[in-house]
Design an enzyme around this catalytic site. Sequence first.
Site, PDB file in Angstrom:
ATOM      1  N   THR A  60       0.824  -1.215   0.000  1.00  0.00           N
ATOM      2  CA  THR A  60       0.000   0.000   0.000  1.00  0.00           C
ATOM      3  C   THR A  60       0.858   1.266   0.000  1.00  0.00           C
ATOM      4  OG1 THR A  60      -0.132  -0.317   2.357  1.00  0.00           O
ATOM      5  CG2 THR A  60      -2.058  -0.965   1.089  1.00  0.00           C
ATOM      6  N   HIS A  61       0.283   2.335  -0.490  1.00  0.00           N
ATOM      7  CA  HIS A  61       0.914   3.668  -0.537  1.00  0.00           C
ATOM      8  C   HIS A  61       2.223   3.665  -1.304  1.00  0.00           C
ATOM      9  CE1 HIS A  61      -2.197   4.546   2.278  1.00  0.00           C
ATOM     10  NE2 HIS A  61      -1.654   3.809   3.227  1.00  0.00           N
ATOM     11  N   ARG A  62       2.371   2.749  -2.226  1.00  0.00           N
ATOM     12  CA  ARG A  62       3.585   2.624  -3.062  1.00  0.00           C
ATOM     13  C   ARG A  62       4.844   2.368  -2.249  1.00  0.00           C
ATOM     14  NH1 ARG A  62       0.519   6.070  -6.392  1.00  0.00           N
ATOM     15  NH2 ARG A  62       0.101   4.946  -8.310  1.00  0.00           N
ATOM     16  N   LEU A  63       4.664   1.854  -1.024  1.00  0.00           N
ATOM     17  CA  LEU A  63       5.846   1.505  -0.211  1.00  0.00           C
ATOM     18  C   LEU A  63       6.147   0.022  -0.446  1.00  0.00           C
ATOM     19  CD1 LEU A  63       5.046   3.560   3.020  1.00  0.00           C
ATOM     20  CD2 LEU A  63       6.603   4.125   1.154  1.00  0.00           C
TER      21      LEU A  63
END
Length: 218
Positions: free
Chosen positions: A193-196
């Site tokens: 998630t959240h490009r992490l």
Amino acid sequence: MKSVHEIIAGSGEEYISGGLNEKDIPADPLDLFEKWLEEAVKRKTGLPNAMHLSTAGADGRPSGRIVLLKEFDKRGFVFYTNLDSRKGVELKENNHAALTFFWNELFRQVRLEGRVFELPSGESDSYFAIRPHDSKISALASEQSRILKNRETLENRVRELENKLKDKIIERPANWGGYYLSPSYIEFWQGRTHRLHDRIVYRRDDIKGKWNIMRLYP
Ligand SMILES: Cc1cc2nc3c(=O)[nH]c(=O)nc-3n(C[C@H](O)[C@H](O)[C@H](O)COP(=O)(O)O)c2cc1C
């Protein structure tokens, strides 16, 4: 111009959470690859063994296409093709290449880089021998990547070969065979998630060397 983001938004797709932790990963990247491939098969991703093959000939200009992974082991990742095709010519000029897998349903990507070698001819013979008769005819009929005047020419050629080789054992053509990519870099990318996202890389300096493991920023 239509934005791809808008087309995809609303599809309800959620990223897989649950990441890739150093403490859980094996020392040998092939063990992790096998696990991910099995999970892709279980998850019924379309064509889990489809991979993008990137090559670049002497002019350094890259080209890409999808091929199917047929085997993998310590030696490398195997695919079969026409050795005189565009990819075959480029690999003769420069055997550095890359393979990329993408399993959408698992939000996973695997990137491999290394050198490509032809399989020993006996192994290509064995694989060709178990292919269906029609696939053998197609391999004989197709001058893969060359200009074809029209579809009819190909279909006529197939018909002629079918008549000529009916009930005969078809030998592997000399310009058709297997390659294996012997990786020196294997990256496992797990979307989060959240490009992490997690990116775990296995790298080795020479074919017999030990794998070093590192994490990259997403
Ligand atoms: C799902 C899929 C699987 C493919 N598998 C192979 C394959 O295993 N071997 C192959 O030579 N071409 C395969 N192709 C066709 C290649 O993508 C490509 O068109 C062909 O090999 C010619 O590439 P080239 O002109 O760059 O050499 C596949 C295509 C798709 C879409």
